[in-house]
Design a protein around this motif. Structure first.
Motif, PDB file in Angstrom:
ATOM      1  N   ARG A   3       0.851  99.973  34.867  1.00 58.47           N
ATOM      2  CA  ARG A   3       0.796  99.364  33.538  1.00 58.47           C
ATOM      3  C   ARG A   3       1.963  99.851  32.676  1.00 58.47           C
ATOM      4  N   ASN A  23      11.033  87.362  30.981  1.00 64.03           N
ATOM      5  CA  ASN A  23      11.517  88.698  30.642  1.00 64.03           C
ATOM      6  C   ASN A  23      13.045  88.678  30.667  1.00 64.03           C
ATOM      7  N   SER A  60       2.129  93.481  28.242  1.00 63.81           N
ATOM      8  CA  SER A  60       3.366  92.770  27.916  1.00 63.81           C
ATOM      9  C   SER A  60       3.565  92.792  26.414  1.00 63.81           C
ATOM     10  N   GLN A  93       5.169  98.103  33.670  1.00 63.96           N
ATOM     11  CA  GLN A  93       5.287  96.752  33.120  1.00 63.96           C
ATOM     12  C   GLN A  93       5.882  96.784  31.715  1.00 63.96           C
ATOM     13  N   GLU A 148       9.994  95.621  30.152  1.00 66.12           N
ATOM     14  CA  GLU A 148      10.278  94.720  29.034  1.00 66.12           C
ATOM     15  C   GLU A 148      11.033  95.413  27.907  1.00 66.12           C
TER      16      GLU A 148
END
Length: 395
Positions: free
Chosen positions: A122, A385, A321, A125, A129
């Motif tokens: 997690r 992204n 995100s 991720q 970004e």
């Protein structure tokens, strides 16, 4: 002769997030020395550097900030998601022993190493970004040992990856099963034992002020205990109802009050007076199919800084995100592009009590370089992204 900078990023378009807007510098450059920004301004005036990176006209923003997550936990609650689709409410699931307490059971059973291993994907991720700062809460242990286990795991994530981690003690997240019917007794444990033991492990203290969480009186005790031990506070407030938690948080000079779907005028006035940031969590709004939106126009009118965050958690916002959080902030709450981008940079940092989230000399050289022609693309696109590269502490 002036000592050259370590690295110079030139031929760039900069969104410094200084002032009240995006702080745009066309044909700009940034230099870093020792992990800190040493120059920012026109490309033509840039200093010498040991390494020069041609950004080829790309946009550079501060590294992104996710200021509200529950990244460390064990298990998932996909079956509860299914139950909600079949008509059960979040409150019904929680009162039946699901919700937060189901994650508590899984998290208590997990080792510290297992919690780190499950959280890393997690975190990765978010890093992918352009995130360089992440807040991580405890709150799924609800015992002294398990809360400290979660905080240690969160700190360890900052050692495993190049990312700033801010930890928040959320022991007052739910009443644990062994204290059923004795919420006041559990609050005693939080105030008298867990908060003092968390000093050195936690950067702040949070609580869940809600009908299925803790009353305003109980929350007040938790926040007062935190402040008495020198820890700043935050608060989950006005998510499902209006218990005047935001005003309570403001009385303790809280860094932020979060969620705020049911925030009223008194709460807004109190937050404005205390400088408390409004952290909005559109992922939870979306996932729980809420319909009552935060009072955006009133927050704007009061001049309250607005932050956005993922609220990454297994029950109400299983989302890692930050760019999607920005898009949801625009689509659901009608925030402007400028508000969204400031919400995941400078205002996200303010919600953590940090002087980061801007591109200025003396600030950490945490940068995100983007493959976009217009900054609005960072908010506009869904599932894309466009990150070109992420710079953490100048490297």
């Amino acid at each position: 002769m002036a000592i050259p900078a370590d690295t110079l990023w030139r031929n760039a378009r900069l969104a410094t997030m200084t002032g009240d807007g995006l702080g745009i510098v066309e044909q700009g450059a940034i230099a870093a020395t020792g992990g800190t920004i040493s120059y920012i301004g026109p490309d033509s005036d840039a200093p010498d550097a040991a390494e020069i990176v041609d950004c080829q006209g790309r946009w550079i923003t501060p590294g992104l900030v996710d200021c509200h997550t529950h990244l460390v936990h064990a298990g998932n609650r996909a079956r509860e998601f299914e139950a909600r689709l079949e008509g059960a409410t979040y409150e019904e699931i929680a009162r039946a022993g699901g919700g937060i307490l189901s994650t508590v059971t899984a998290t208590r059973a997990a080792s510290e190493d297992e919690l780190i291993a499950s959280a890393l994907p997690r975190l990765d991720q978010l890093i992918a970004e352009g995130v360089t700062t992440v807040e991580i809460k405890s709150g799924y242990g609800l015992t002294l040992d398990d809360e400290l286990k979660m905080l240690r795991a969160a700190r360890s994530l900052g050692e495993a990856r190049n990312v700033h981690i801010r930890t928040t003690l959320l022991a007052a997240h739910a009443v644990p099963p062994e204290y059923k019917g004795d919420a006041d007794g559990y609050v005693d444990l939080v105030c008298e034992t867990i908060i003092p033991a968390a000093i050195g492990h936690a950067d702040a203290v949070d609580a869940f002020c809600e009908g299925i969480g803790f009353s305003p009186e109980q929350t007040d005790r938790v926040l007062a205990a935190a402040v008495a031990h020198g820890l700043p506070v935050k608060l989950h407030a006005e998510q499902l109802s209006n218990l005047h938690g935001a005003a309570l948080a403001a009385r303790h000079n809280a860094l932020s009050a979060d969620h705020l779907e049911h925030l009223d005028e008194a709460g807004i006035a109190a937050m404005a007076a205390s400088g408390t940031v409004a952290t909005l969590l559109p992922g939870a709004f979306y996932f729980t199919r809420e319909e009552h939106r935060p009072p955006i126009a009133a927050l704007r009118a009061a001049g309250i800084p607005i932050a956005l965050a993922t609220d990454c958690n297994p029950g109400t916002s299983p989302m890692a995100s930050i760019l999607l959080a920005a898009n949801m902030g625009a689509t659901f709450f009608r925030l402007t592009v400028t508000e969204c981008l400031r919400g995941i940079t400078v205002n996200g940092a303010r919600a953590l009590g940090l002087r980061t989230g801007t591109l200025e000399p003396g600030r950490p050289a945490d940068l995100a370089i983007w493959n976009v022609t217009d900054l609005a693309e960072l908010v506009y696109r869904i599932g894309a992204n466009p990150l070109h590269s992420r710079i953490y502490a100048g490297t």
